[in-house]
Scaffold this active site. Sequence first.
Site, PDB file in Angstrom:
ATOM      1  N   HIS A   1       0.856  -1.199   0.000  1.00  0.00           N
ATOM      2  CA  HIS A   1       0.000   0.000   0.000  1.00  0.00           C
ATOM      3  C   HIS A   1       0.886   1.242   0.000  1.00  0.00           C
ATOM      4  CE1 HIS A   1      -4.089  -1.544   1.688  1.00  0.00           C
ATOM      5  NE2 HIS A   1      -3.503  -2.485   0.967  1.00  0.00           N
TER       6      HIS A   1
ATOM      7  N   TYR B   1      -9.050  -7.433  10.579  1.00  0.00           N
ATOM      8  CA  TYR B   1      -8.412  -7.700   9.281  1.00  0.00           C
ATOM      9  C   TYR B   1      -6.914  -7.420   9.425  1.00  0.00           C
ATOM     10  CZ  TYR B   1      -8.361  -7.864   4.116  1.00  0.00           C
ATOM     11  OH  TYR B   1      -8.136  -8.190   2.801  1.00  0.00           O
TER      12      TYR B   1
ATOM     13  N   LYS C   1      -9.223 -12.254  10.233  1.00  0.00           N
ATOM     14  CA  LYS C   1      -8.802 -12.583   8.863  1.00  0.00           C
ATOM     15  C   LYS C   1      -7.364 -12.119   8.672  1.00  0.00           C
ATOM     16  CE  LYS C   1      -9.420 -10.988   4.108  1.00  0.00           C
ATOM     17  NZ  LYS C   1     -10.351 -10.641   3.028  1.00  0.00           N
TER      18      LYS C   1
ATOM     19  N   LYS D   1      -4.635 -11.234   5.717  1.00  0.00           N
ATOM     20  CA  LYS D   1      -4.308 -11.038   4.310  1.00  0.00           C
ATOM     21  C   LYS D   1      -2.964 -11.710   4.045  1.00  0.00           C
ATOM     22  CE  LYS D   1      -5.846  -9.403   1.605  1.00  0.00           C
ATOM     23  NZ  LYS D   1      -6.647  -9.833   0.488  1.00  0.00           N
TER      24      LYS D   1
ATOM     25  N   ASP E   1      -6.494 -15.257   3.336  1.00  0.00           N
ATOM     26  CA  ASP E   1      -6.747 -14.819   1.949  1.00  0.00           C
ATOM     27  C   ASP E   1      -5.443 -14.482   1.213  1.00  0.00           C
ATOM     28  OD1 ASP E   1      -7.609 -13.620  -0.390  1.00  0.00           O
ATOM     29  OD2 ASP E   1      -8.416 -11.828   0.587  1.00  0.00           O
ATOM     30  N   PRO E   2      -4.911 -15.426   0.395  1.00  0.00           N
ATOM     31  CA  PRO E   2      -3.687 -15.116  -0.360  1.00  0.00           C
ATOM     32  C   PRO E   2      -3.952 -14.502  -1.738  1.00  0.00           C
ATOM     33  CG  PRO E   2      -4.142 -17.458  -0.530  1.00  0.00           C
ATOM     34  CD  PRO E   2      -5.294 -16.850   0.242  1.00  0.00           C
ATOM     35  N   ASN E   3      -5.170 -14.046  -1.970  1.00  0.00           N
ATOM     36  CA  ASN E   3      -5.518 -13.344  -3.223  1.00  0.00           C
ATOM     37  C   ASN E   3      -5.098 -14.076  -4.487  1.00  0.00           C
ATOM     38  OD1 ASN E   3      -5.417 -10.299  -1.533  1.00  0.00           O
ATOM     39  ND2 ASN E   3      -7.133 -10.868  -2.842  1.00  0.00           N
TER      40      ASN E   3
ATOM     41  N   GLU F   1     -10.058 -17.998   1.588  1.00  0.00           N
ATOM     42  CA  GLU F   1     -10.517 -17.019   0.598  1.00  0.00           C
ATOM     43  C   GLU F   1      -9.563 -16.982  -0.597  1.00  0.00           C
ATOM     44  OE1 GLU F   1     -11.602 -13.419   2.643  1.00  0.00           O
ATOM     45  OE2 GLU F   1     -11.203 -12.210   0.859  1.00  0.00           O
TER      46      GLU F   1
ATOM     47  N   ASN G   1     -13.689 -12.979  -3.511  1.00  0.00           N
ATOM     48  CA  ASN G   1     -14.012 -11.650  -4.036  1.00  0.00           C
ATOM     49  C   ASN G   1     -13.209 -11.417  -5.316  1.00  0.00           C
ATOM     50  OD1 ASN G   1     -11.782 -11.176  -1.782  1.00  0.00           O
ATOM     51  ND2 ASN G   1     -11.475  -9.596  -3.343  1.00  0.00           N
TER      52      ASN G   1
ATOM     53  N   ASP H   1     -19.534  -6.716  -2.448  1.00  0.00           N
ATOM     54  CA  ASP H   1     -18.982  -5.392  -2.153  1.00  0.00           C
ATOM     55  C   ASP H   1     -19.847  -4.452  -2.970  1.00  0.00           C
ATOM     56  OD1 ASP H   1     -17.544  -2.984  -2.399  1.00  0.00           O
ATOM     57  OD2 ASP H   1     -15.679  -4.009  -1.902  1.00  0.00           O
TER      58      ASP H   1
ATOM     59  N   HIS I   1     -16.691  -8.067   1.379  1.00  0.00           N
ATOM     60  CA  HIS I   1     -15.290  -7.729   1.150  1.00  0.00           C
ATOM     61  C   HIS I   1     -15.072  -6.250   1.438  1.00  0.00           C
ATOM     62  CE1 HIS I   1     -12.758  -5.723  -1.983  1.00  0.00           C
ATOM     63  NE2 HIS I   1     -11.886  -6.666  -1.676  1.00  0.00           N
ATOM     64  N   SER I   2     -13.800  -5.852   1.653  1.00  0.00           N
ATOM     65  CA  SER I   2     -13.544  -4.412   1.803  1.00  0.00           C
ATOM     66  C   SER I   2     -12.212  -4.027   1.185  1.00  0.00           C
ATOM     67  CB  SER I   2     -13.539  -4.007   3.279  1.00  0.00           C
ATOM     68  OG  SER I   2     -12.304  -4.319   3.860  1.00  0.00           O
ATOM     69  N   ASN I   3     -12.036  -2.734   1.049  1.00  0.00           N
ATOM     70  CA  ASN I   3     -10.757  -2.103   0.695  1.00  0.00           C
ATOM     71  C   ASN I   3     -10.587  -0.915   1.632  1.00  0.00           C
ATOM     72  OD1 ASN I   3      -9.081  -3.115  -1.476  1.00  0.00           O
ATOM     73  ND2 ASN I   3     -10.918  -3.000  -2.734  1.00  0.00           N
TER      74      ASN I   3
ATOM     75  N   HIS J   1     -11.440  -2.570   6.421  1.00  0.00           N
ATOM     76  CA  HIS J   1     -10.086  -2.035   6.622  1.00  0.00           C
ATOM     77  C   HIS J   1     -10.104  -0.860   7.608  1.00  0.00           C
ATOM     78  CE1 HIS J   1      -9.145  -4.211   2.940  1.00  0.00           C
ATOM     79  NE2 HIS J   1      -7.945  -3.681   2.797  1.00  0.00           N
TER      80      HIS J   1
ATOM     81  N   ARG K   1      -4.573   3.387  -7.631  1.00  0.00           N
ATOM     82  CA  ARG K   1      -3.865   2.477  -6.745  1.00  0.00           C
ATOM     83  C   ARG K   1      -2.843   1.673  -7.544  1.00  0.00           C
ATOM     84  NH1 ARG K   1      -6.396  -2.167  -2.675  1.00  0.00           N
ATOM     85  NH2 ARG K   1      -4.364  -3.061  -2.178  1.00  0.00           N
TER      86      ARG K   1
HETATM   87  O1  GKR Z   1      -6.024  -3.878   0.902  1.00  0.00           O
HETATM   88  O2  GKR Z   1      -4.283  -4.943   0.210  1.00  0.00           O
HETATM   89  C1  GKR Z   1      -5.477  -4.867   0.391  1.00  0.00           C
HETATM   90  C2  GKR Z   1      -6.349  -6.047   0.026  1.00  0.00           C
HETATM   91  O3  GKR Z   1      -5.587  -7.020  -0.639  1.00  0.00           O
HETATM   92  C3  GKR Z   1      -7.521  -5.633  -0.821  1.00  0.00           C
HETATM   93  O4  GKR Z   1      -7.092  -4.891  -1.934  1.00  0.00           O
HETATM   94  C4  GKR Z   1      -8.358  -6.799  -1.300  1.00  0.00           C
HETATM   95  O5  GKR Z   1      -9.244  -6.351  -2.293  1.00  0.00           O
HETATM   96  O6  GKR Z   1      -9.248  -6.951   0.947  1.00  0.00           O
HETATM   97  C5  GKR Z   1      -9.258  -7.407  -0.297  1.00  0.00           C
HETATM   98  C6  GKR Z   1      -9.503  -8.873  -0.435  1.00  0.00           C
HETATM   99  O7  GKR Z   1     -10.173  -9.423   0.403  1.00  0.00           O
HETATM  100  O8  GKR Z   1      -9.080  -9.480  -1.406  1.00  0.00           O
HETATM  101 MG    MG Z   2     -10.180 -11.331  -0.641  1.00  0.00          MG
END
Ligand code: GKR
Ligand code: MG
Length: 442
Positions: free
Chosen positions: A39, A156, A210, A212, A241-243, A266, A289, A313, A340-342, A369, A422
């Site tokens: 970030h 989070y 949770k 990240k 959540d490893p995206n 997630e 998400n 979301d 979900h959030s940001n 967040h 971003r």
């Molecule tokens: O804020 O770095 C972040 C998160 O990775 C966010 O961008 C994700 O969209 O919170 C989110 C998620 O659950 O994937």
């Molecule tokens: Mg996620």
Amino acid sequence: MHLFPKFSSPGSVGPFIKEMNITPIAITDPPLLNAAGLHAPYALRTIVELITDDGISGISEIPGNEQTNEALKATQHLIVGKDPFQLGELQQALEAHFGTESAHERGDTPWDQRKLVHVFSALEVACLDIIGKICNRPVVDLLGGRMRDAVPFAAYLFYKYEGAGGVLGSGKDPAAKGWAAARQEEAVDPKGIVAQAEAMCKAYGFKSIKLKGGAFEPRLETDTMLALYQEFGGEYPLRFDPNAIWKPETAFTYGKEMEGILEYLEDPVRGQENMAALRKKLKTPLATNMCTTSFEDIPNSIRLGAEDIILSDHHFWGGLRASMQLSKLCSTFGRALSMHSNSHLGISLAAMVHLGAALPEMPYALDTHYPWQSEEVIVGGSMGFQDGAVPVPSGPGLGVELDKEALQKLHKAYLSCGLTKRDDEAEMRKFYPEWTFQKVRW
Ligand code: GKR
Ligand code: MG
């Protein structure tokens, strides 16, 4: 050909939108790590205010991005002069103007990069705020009514570098205690994350956690989840959540190791096909998400069985009413719905709370967040949490008001910070010049 005459809102009778203000803002944001990088010291948001002919103001907040702001500006001639109650007509006018946007345009990053869903959401939430004020009812009542009085959220957690964001970068406040101190400290190992969880849960009363992931290799992140389980397991449900940065075999190996300690996993892998295949092999429910993020994705999600939980979301499902429609689809097709959030401020939080309060079922605490942010754009400063939940604001509409002075201050921060969208990869490269975002890394 229309067999029946199309209704058209009169415009000159009843309330009409007289003014539309779009204000990009920048809020300080700590150096949080994720699969796409780091970030930046500021997170961008855009605040939209619609004002009616009789001076009623409706507000909304969406993720900030220059392209979305341009698209919002391009809607001004369609919005000004319209009746805020005629949401279907407004939506059609926007669709006719912009055309459609495919789910594919979401992009590969952990956050959603589409413009139009964000634009629709910004306008719909601001109109609902106005409608609520005119009818003297909270937004939750416009969504079907209150199913609960307070909406629970989860802690989070993020791996992070040292610092609390903004121009001071890693500047430390020696007087910082508890969560304020945790916001400034570095957290790159299991112990740091456990300390962060303790501080955040103590300060906000959260009862679900949770993490990240996707920032470090899977061994370290799995060990972190095991350490969290040792500390909180049994008492507080855990999610990870490893995206979508894990390969299917990695997700299977570590997913098996975490079986029994997670409430849900997630986006362990990328794409609906990979999610569906993994889901057949693991007992842990899968949430997303990233792979099912629009109505267009639903048929394939159902055909394949891509996930157990959809993390909605309202910013990228096209608004609060669309999210209510999603909840019906979810219950029809055996999905649970959560949120979900940001990085966000109180206008988004208020909208999330009204939506959360109206959802017929809420099996999981929602993501937010909010604890990572230290500024506000609403009158009265940060919204309060009680026992990890946010009580539904009691006033009409969203129940929160725009603080015009704070808005101007945060707008100045936007103008001076130099960011227009971003870009976590660019921020990470300031630390590691060779670093690149990989859709699938481990
Ligand atoms: O804020 O770095 C972040 C998160 O990775 C966010 O961008 C994700 O969209 O919170 C989110 C998620 O659950 O994937
Ligand atoms: Mg996620």
